[in-house]
Scaffold this motif. Structure first.
Motif: not given
Length: 111
Positions: A82-102
């Protein structure tokens, strides 16, 4: 219960099979997550201090993306970056981890 029976977040005719190229294990939630990310960024202007961190959403059932992290309060779950605002903790963007992809070929020792 009838509503839940027929409620889908994706178009089942467009879903790819696991054997197909470009298959994504999270494809059923892709459109929903895309809309969430769009609304998160649309309705909030972050401060200059942002933080990138991982979170573990508790989940104990069977799913291909469940991670085991013994040092977290919830030991098993879905790992999300997650990319969050450090003052408020608001989630600005997120990406679920789905495992190794290579697709790098590995030797018998894993190197």
């Amino acid at each position: 219960m009838e509503i839940l029976r027929y409620f889908h977040l994706s178009n089942r005719e467009e879903e790819k099979n696991p054997q197909d190229e470009g298959y994504n294990i999270m494809q059923k939630l892709d459109h929903f997550m895309k809309d969430l990310k769009l609304n998160f960024s649309k309705h909030f202007s972050p401060y200059s201090e942002l933080s990138i961190d991982e979170a573990l959403i508790k989940y104990k059932r069977r799913l291909g993306v469940v991670q085991y992290m013994p040092m977290k309060p919830a030991k098993r779950g879905i790992k999300v970056w997650m990319l969050c605002d450090s003052r408020l903790g608001y989630v600005y963007n997120f990406e679920p981890y789905c495992g190794k992809k290579d697709n790098v070929p590995r030797s018998e020792k894993g190197l």
